[in-house]
Write an enzyme that holds these catalytic residues in place. Structure first.
Site, PDB file in Angstrom:
ATOM      1  N   PHE A  12       0.889  -1.205   0.093  1.00  0.00           N
ATOM      2  CA  PHE A  12      -0.112  -0.013   0.085  1.00  0.00           C
ATOM      3  C   PHE A  12       0.769   1.171  -0.007  1.00  0.00           C
ATOM      4  O   PHE A  12       1.021   2.077  -0.834  1.00  0.00           O
ATOM      5  CB  PHE A  12      -1.034   0.031   0.984  1.00  0.00           C
ATOM      6  CG  PHE A  12      -1.707   1.146   1.621  1.00  0.00           C
ATOM      7  CD1 PHE A  12      -2.194   1.931   0.849  1.00  0.00           C
ATOM      8  CD2 PHE A  12      -1.627   1.646   3.006  1.00  0.00           C
ATOM      9  CE1 PHE A  12      -2.806   3.220   0.929  1.00  0.00           C
ATOM     10  CE2 PHE A  12      -2.299   2.918   3.434  1.00  0.00           C
ATOM     11  CZ  PHE A  12      -2.692   3.606   2.399  1.00  0.00           C
ATOM     12  N   LEU A  36       6.185  -9.970  -2.776  1.00  0.00           N
ATOM     13  CA  LEU A  36       4.772 -10.354  -3.424  1.00  0.00           C
ATOM     14  C   LEU A  36       4.309 -11.461  -2.323  1.00  0.00           C
ATOM     15  O   LEU A  36       3.781 -12.255  -2.897  1.00  0.00           O
ATOM     16  CB  LEU A  36       4.889 -10.762  -4.775  1.00  0.00           C
ATOM     17  CG  LEU A  36       5.248  -9.806  -5.751  1.00  0.00           C
ATOM     18  CD1 LEU A  36       5.269 -10.402  -7.288  1.00  0.00           C
ATOM     19  CD2 LEU A  36       4.643  -8.487  -5.612  1.00  0.00           C
ATOM     20  N   THR A 126       6.494   2.659  12.716  1.00  0.00           N
ATOM     21  CA  THR A 126       5.067   2.893  13.160  1.00  0.00           C
ATOM     22  C   THR A 126       5.005   3.401  14.888  1.00  0.00           C
ATOM     23  O   THR A 126       5.664   3.240  15.539  1.00  0.00           O
ATOM     24  CB  THR A 126       4.114   1.696  13.076  1.00  0.00           C
ATOM     25  OG1 THR A 126       2.819   1.745  13.592  1.00  0.00           O
ATOM     26  CG2 THR A 126       4.845   0.524  13.772  1.00  0.00           C
ATOM     27  N   ASP A 127       3.807   4.250  14.730  1.00  0.00           N
ATOM     28  CA  ASP A 127       3.591   4.758  15.947  1.00  0.00           C
ATOM     29  C   ASP A 127       3.206   3.675  17.206  1.00  0.00           C
ATOM     30  O   ASP A 127       3.099   3.987  18.041  1.00  0.00           O
ATOM     31  CB  ASP A 127       2.619   5.992  16.161  1.00  0.00           C
ATOM     32  CG  ASP A 127       0.969   5.528  15.473  1.00  0.00           C
ATOM     33  OD1 ASP A 127       1.005   4.459  15.207  1.00  0.00           O
ATOM     34  OD2 ASP A 127       0.206   6.295  15.898  1.00  0.00           O
ATOM     35  N   GLU A 128       2.660   2.613  16.513  1.00  0.00           N
ATOM     36  CA  GLU A 128       2.546   1.399  17.494  1.00  0.00           C
ATOM     37  C   GLU A 128       3.400   1.165  18.539  1.00  0.00           C
ATOM     38  O   GLU A 128       2.942   0.394  19.355  1.00  0.00           O
ATOM     39  CB  GLU A 128       1.861   0.403  16.586  1.00  0.00           C
ATOM     40  CG  GLU A 128       0.470   0.905  15.891  1.00  0.00           C
ATOM     41  CD  GLU A 128      -0.197  -0.120  14.987  1.00  0.00           C
ATOM     42  OE1 GLU A 128       0.070  -1.402  15.714  1.00  0.00           O
ATOM     43  OE2 GLU A 128      -0.726   0.023  14.156  1.00  0.00           O
ATOM     44  N   TYR A 151       2.835  -7.522  16.048  1.00  0.00           N
ATOM     45  CA  TYR A 151       3.384  -6.751  14.827  1.00  0.00           C
ATOM     46  C   TYR A 151       4.208  -5.633  15.409  1.00  0.00           C
ATOM     47  O   TYR A 151       5.273  -5.097  15.012  1.00  0.00           O
ATOM     48  CB  TYR A 151       2.188  -6.215  14.251  1.00  0.00           C
ATOM     49  CG  TYR A 151       2.367  -4.963  13.243  1.00  0.00           C
ATOM     50  CD1 TYR A 151       3.135  -5.009  12.207  1.00  0.00           C
ATOM     51  CD2 TYR A 151       1.946  -3.798  13.854  1.00  0.00           C
ATOM     52  CE1 TYR A 151       3.339  -3.900  11.628  1.00  0.00           C
ATOM     53  CE2 TYR A 151       1.946  -2.430  13.043  1.00  0.00           C
ATOM     54  CZ  TYR A 151       2.859  -2.586  11.776  1.00  0.00           C
ATOM     55  OH  TYR A 151       3.156  -1.453  11.208  1.00  0.00           O
ATOM     56  N   LYS A 155       8.080  -4.503  14.696  1.00  0.00           N
ATOM     57  CA  LYS A 155       8.655  -3.180  14.210  1.00  0.00           C
ATOM     58  C   LYS A 155       9.379  -2.492  15.358  1.00  0.00           C
ATOM     59  O   LYS A 155      10.374  -1.700  14.889  1.00  0.00           O
ATOM     60  CB  LYS A 155       7.321  -2.429  14.013  1.00  0.00           C
ATOM     61  CG  LYS A 155       6.597  -2.938  12.809  1.00  0.00           C
ATOM     62  CD  LYS A 155       7.233  -2.630  11.447  1.00  0.00           C
ATOM     63  CE  LYS A 155       7.183  -1.373  11.010  1.00  0.00           C
ATOM     64  NZ  LYS A 155       7.962  -1.469   9.739  1.00  0.00           N
ATOM     65  N   ARG A 215      -7.770   6.014  16.470  1.00  0.00           N
ATOM     66  CA  ARG A 215      -6.681   6.018  15.735  1.00  0.00           C
ATOM     67  C   ARG A 215      -6.486   7.553  15.276  1.00  0.00           C
ATOM     68  O   ARG A 215      -7.461   8.295  15.206  1.00  0.00           O
ATOM     69  CB  ARG A 215      -6.907   5.091  14.565  1.00  0.00           C
ATOM     70  CG  ARG A 215      -6.746   3.571  14.940  1.00  0.00           C
ATOM     71  CD  ARG A 215      -5.564   3.223  15.775  1.00  0.00           C
ATOM     72  NE  ARG A 215      -5.560   1.565  16.087  1.00  0.00           N
ATOM     73  CZ  ARG A 215      -5.899   1.475  17.306  1.00  0.00           C
ATOM     74  NH1 ARG A 215      -6.241   2.219  18.184  1.00  0.00           N
ATOM     75  NH2 ARG A 215      -5.745   0.088  17.555  1.00  0.00           N
ATOM     76  N   ARG A 274     -10.530  -7.191  19.735  1.00  0.00           N
ATOM     77  CA  ARG A 274      -9.170  -7.900  19.408  1.00  0.00           C
ATOM     78  C   ARG A 274      -8.300  -8.016  20.514  1.00  0.00           C
ATOM     79  O   ARG A 274      -8.323  -7.329  21.369  1.00  0.00           O
ATOM     80  CB  ARG A 274      -8.354  -6.775  18.304  1.00  0.00           C
ATOM     81  CG  ARG A 274      -6.977  -6.882  18.227  1.00  0.00           C
ATOM     82  CD  ARG A 274      -6.326  -5.824  17.345  1.00  0.00           C
ATOM     83  NE  ARG A 274      -6.550  -5.761  15.990  1.00  0.00           N
ATOM     84  CZ  ARG A 274      -6.089  -4.544  15.363  1.00  0.00           C
ATOM     85  NH1 ARG A 274      -5.811  -3.509  15.700  1.00  0.00           N
ATOM     86  NH2 ARG A 274      -6.444  -4.652  14.037  1.00  0.00           N
TER      87      ARG A 274
END
Ligand code: NAD
Ligand code: TYD
Length: 337
Positions: A12, A36, A126-128, A151, A155, A215, A274
């Protein structure tokens, strides 16, 4: 001509980046290294695939031999490392590939960059990695790293590895940490495209928990302009937060999408939450703004309008993902080359 290695450029954000840079800048030659996976879609790069200043290489960032060969062959000036497993829900179902691609893969790239030398290595973060906020407060670059999902943990490890290569080997690393992106070409597993496509198909819209998780949203082009700026002008060894100060509870986003598409709120279905769901993200990007003069150019209202319209007008793009046909494109395009 600057020679740039982009990893994950069929995903993306990476494909939006490649298309944007080739459109906007004459002085970049891009090699796109992408494995891919399910998230990589070469159809995202149709406008760039015939550009003389672009090459695609199908391969894994964990493949040290291939990565080293590419560094040796192209003598890259810059690396922009987007490639990663990126979906929190998938990381909860199976974490191993996240640690493999996101941690080992980053280390392979850092090693090659150290041995062959580069002007800049940009780790797309990422801010996560900062964990979850309560009702108040924002993430700054000084906020402790306390990731909660497999995840975000992978990161965080990748960011730390990149910064360690700067401190230990003087590798010219810069790190960006961005909030949630939206826009064209996003794989329909993430909130906004998933909800648009389900609504267009009159399917239920699954909202996790009470729908009040927050978010902080940014249009993908604004993120990519920040990446470009940090790559050229960021101070090495530094972290730059990227965000547009657009906090929204999920339910508000979902209702906005329904309203824009003229669909009823009865399509909303609250589902089981979640596990370990981060409650709120909010990012302070004042360092990037004051040091490098970055500002988001797109308002949330205008960019959401554009995004919803893009999915409405590009039904074939997402139908080929839903049916799995997009995976044949590599064979069609590159099979005989
Ligand atoms: P995406 O899942 O859409 O794309 C990831 C791309 O990386 C795919 O093309 C995939 O094929 C490729 N890839 C995965 N593993 C690979 C491997 N081992 N070797 C080579 N290629 C591999 O992800 P995205 O949303 O475009 O995110 C890109 C980057 O930006 C990621 O590093 C992500 O952590 C980060 N990020 C994303 C967001 C967001 O909101 N999407 C926000 C902040 C940061
Ligand atoms: P997502 O797009 O997966 O991004 P992230 O988890 O990395 O922030 O999810 C954004 C928010 O939307 C998050 O709070 C989880 C929620 N969500 C739903 O409520 N339903 C869904 O089907 C999805 C995919 C996400």
């Amino acid at each position: 001509m600057k020679k740039l290695l982009v990893t994950g450029g069929a995903g993306f954000i990476g494909s939006n980046y490649v298309n944007h840079v080739l459109r906007e800048r004459e002085d970049y030659f891009i090699v796109n290294l992408d494995k891919l996976t399910y998230a990589g879609n070469l159809e995202n790069l149709r406008e760039s695939e015939k550009n003389e200043r672009y090459r695609f290489v199908k391969g894994d960032v964990c493949n040290a031999e291939l990565v080293d060969y590419l560094f040796q062959t192209y003598e890259f000036d810059y690396v922009v490392h987007f490639a990663a497993e990126s979906h929190v829900d998938r990381s909860i179902l199976g974490a191993q590939v996240f640690f493999q691609s996101n941690v080992i893969g980053t280390n392979v790239l850092l090693e090659a960059a150290r041995r062959r030398g580069v002007e800049r290595f940009l780790q797309v973060g990422t801010d996560e990695v900062y964990g979850s906020l309560g009702e108040t407060g924002v993430f700054t670059e000084e906020t402790p790293i306390t990731p909660n999902s497999p995840y975000s943990t992978s990161k965080a490890a990748a960011d730390m590895a990149a910064l360690a290569y700067h401190r230990t080997y003087d590798l010219p690393v810069v790190v960006t940490r961005c909030s949630n992106n939206y826009g064209p070409l996003q794989f329909p597993e993430k909130l906004i495209p998933l909800m648009i496509i389900n609504a267009l198909n009159d399917k239920e819209l699954p909202v996790y928990g009470d729908g009040m998780n927050v978010r902080d949203w940014i249009y993908v082009i604004d993120h990519n302009e920040a990446v470009d700026l940090v790559l050229e002008k960021g101070r090495v060894g530094e972290v730059y937060n990227v965000g547009a100060s657009t906090e929204k509870p999920n339910i508000e986003i979902v209702k906005l999408i329904l309203e824009k598409l003229g669909k009823p709120e009865s399509l909303i279905k609250y589902v089981k939450d979640r596990p370990g769901h981060d409650r709120r993200y909010a990012i302070d990007s004042s360092k990037l703004q004051s040091e490098l003069g970055w500002k988001p150019k797109h308002s949330f209202e205008e960019a959401m309008e554009r995004t919803v319209k893009w999915y409405v007008e590009n039904k074939t793009w997402w139908e080929r993902i839903v049916s799995g046909d997009y995976r044949n494109y590599y064979e069609e395009q590159y099979g005989s080359r």
